[in-house]
Design a protein around this motif. Structure first.
Motif, short mmCIF file in Angstrom:
data_model
loop_
_atom_site.label_atom_id
_atom_site.label_comp_id
_atom_site.label_asym_id
_atom_site.label_seq_id
_atom_site.Cartn_x
_atom_site.Cartn_y
_atom_site.Cartn_z
N GLY A 42 0.83 -1.20 0.00
CA GLY A 42 0.00 0.00 0.00
C GLY A 42 0.86 1.25 0.00
O GLY A 42 2.08 1.18 -0.18
N LEU A 43 0.22 2.37 0.22
CA LEU A 43 0.89 3.66 0.30
C LEU A 43 0.71 4.21 1.69
O LEU A 43 -0.41 4.34 2.18
CB LEU A 43 0.29 4.64 -0.71
CG LEU A 43 0.71 6.10 -0.55
CD1 LEU A 43 2.17 6.28 -0.94
CD2 LEU A 43 -0.20 7.01 -1.36
N LEU B 275 -13.18 7.67 -2.11
CA LEU B 275 -11.89 8.32 -2.35
C LEU B 275 -12.08 9.58 -3.19
O LEU B 275 -11.49 10.63 -2.90
CB LEU B 275 -10.92 7.36 -3.03
CG LEU B 275 -10.50 6.13 -2.22
CD1 LEU B 275 -9.61 5.23 -3.06
CD2 LEU B 275 -9.82 6.51 -0.92
N ALA B 276 -12.88 9.50 -4.23
CA ALA B 276 -13.10 10.65 -5.11
C ALA B 276 -13.77 11.80 -4.38
O ALA B 276 -13.51 12.97 -4.70
CB ALA B 276 -13.94 10.23 -6.32
N ALA B 277 -14.59 11.50 -3.40
CA ALA B 277 -15.27 12.55 -2.65
C ALA B 277 -14.33 13.33 -1.75
O ALA B 277 -14.62 14.47 -1.40
CB ALA B 277 -16.39 11.94 -1.82
N ARG C 285 -5.77 5.99 -7.74
CA ARG C 285 -6.24 4.88 -8.58
C ARG C 285 -5.08 4.23 -9.32
O ARG C 285 -5.02 3.01 -9.47
CB ARG C 285 -7.26 5.38 -9.60
CG ARG C 285 -8.59 5.74 -9.02
CD ARG C 285 -9.50 6.31 -10.11
NE ARG C 285 -10.76 6.75 -9.57
CZ ARG C 285 -11.40 7.83 -9.99
NH1 ARG C 285 -10.92 8.57 -10.97
NH2 ARG C 285 -12.54 8.17 -9.45
N GLY C 286 -4.17 5.07 -9.84
CA GLY C 286 -3.02 4.56 -10.58
C GLY C 286 -2.12 3.67 -9.75
O GLY C 286 -1.42 2.81 -10.29
N GLU D 219 -5.23 -1.59 -1.63
CA GLU D 219 -6.29 -2.24 -2.39
C GLU D 219 -7.10 -3.08 -1.41
O GLU D 219 -6.65 -4.12 -0.93
CB GLU D 219 -5.70 -3.12 -3.49
CG GLU D 219 -6.76 -3.74 -4.35
CD GLU D 219 -6.19 -4.58 -5.48
OE1 GLU D 219 -6.99 -5.20 -6.19
OE2 GLU D 219 -4.97 -4.63 -5.64
N ARG D 220 -8.27 -2.58 -1.07
CA ARG D 220 -9.16 -3.24 -0.13
C ARG D 220 -10.60 -2.95 -0.51
O ARG D 220 -10.91 -1.83 -0.91
CB ARG D 220 -9.00 -2.69 1.30
CG ARG D 220 -7.68 -2.84 1.96
CD ARG D 220 -7.58 -4.20 2.65
NE ARG D 220 -6.41 -4.33 3.48
CZ ARG D 220 -5.16 -4.39 3.04
NH1 ARG D 220 -4.90 -4.28 1.78
NH2 ARG D 220 -4.16 -4.55 3.87
N ALA D 221 -11.47 -3.88 -0.27
CA ALA D 221 -12.91 -3.59 -0.34
C ALA D 221 -13.32 -2.92 0.96
O ALA D 221 -14.14 -2.01 0.98
CB ALA D 221 -13.71 -4.87 -0.56
#
Length: 167
Positions: free
Chosen positions: A41-42, A98-100, A109-110, A136-138
Motif C-alpha cells: 500500500g501507500l 476516495l473521489a469525494a 487509482r493509478g 487495495e481493499r474492499a
C-alpha cells in the motif's frame, strides 16, 4: 506461529525506535513495519499546520508519487472537520469515497489503491498530523484498523519531535 511472527516484528520495531537518532529514522522503522504488517500500500506521515490549514508530507513509502516535502492546503470540508479538527479516524472504502475526499484520486487509482485509513496524530488534545494508509481493499478489518492506530501513535511522537526541532 502468527503470534510469534508479530511479536518478533514488534520487538524489531521497538529496537529500531530506541536506536532512532532523528524522526526520519523513526518514520523509516514505522513505515517498514506498517507495510510488513498490513501489506502492500501507500503510507504517508504528515504534519498538520492548523494556522495555515496546510498538510505537509514528512514521510512517504512512494516518494515518486508522493514526495517528502509536498504540501496541500486543506479547506473546510467534512473530512477536515472529522480528521483534522475533531481528531477522529477517517475510513474511506471504494472509488466513490476516495473521489469525494481526494483531489488526486487519479494518482491514488493509478497506484491500485481503493481504500484509505486516515489516522489523526494528536498531542495534548490537538491534531498535529496524520498517518495515512491507502491500499487495495474492499474494506478494512477491525484488526488492520487497530494495528494502524497503534503504529500511528508511535509516529506521533516523531512528528512532535520534528516540529519542536523546527521551532
Amino acid at each position: 506461529m502468527r503470534t510469534a511472527l508479530l511479536v518478533a516484528k514488534a520487538n524489531v520495531l521497538c529496537d529500531r525506535l530506541q536506536q532512532a537518532q532523528e524522526p526520519a529514522a523513526a518514520f523509516d522503522a514505522i513505515g517498514a513495519t506498517t507495510l510488513q504488517a498490513i501489506g502492500a500500500g501507500l503510507l504517508t506521515i504528515n504534519a498538520w499546520h492548523a494556522e495555515q490549514a496546510l498538510i505537509e508530507r514528512l514521510w512517504s513509502s512512494d516518494t515518486s508519487a508522493y514526495p517528502v516535502g509536498g504540501r496541500k492546503a486543506k479547506g473546510d470540508s467534512p473530512w477536515r472537520r472529522q480528521l483534522l479538527e475533531r481528531g477522529e479516524l477517517f475510513i474511506g472504502e471504494g472509488d466513490a469515497a476516495l473521489a469525494a475526499v481526494f483531489d488526486d484520486v487519479q494518482v491514488i487509482r493509478g497506484l491500485g489503491c481503493t481504500a484509505v485509513a486516515n489516522v489523526p496524530l494528536c498531542h495534548q488534545g490537538r491534531v498535529i498530523g496524520t498517518f495515512n494508509y491507502l491500499a487495495e481493499r474492499a474494506e478494512w478489518s477491525a484488526a488492520e484498523l487497530a494495528a494502524l492506530r497503534v503504529l500511528a501513535a508511535l509516529a506521533g511522537s516523531a512528528v512532535r519531535d520534528l516540529l519542536a526541532a523546527r521551532e
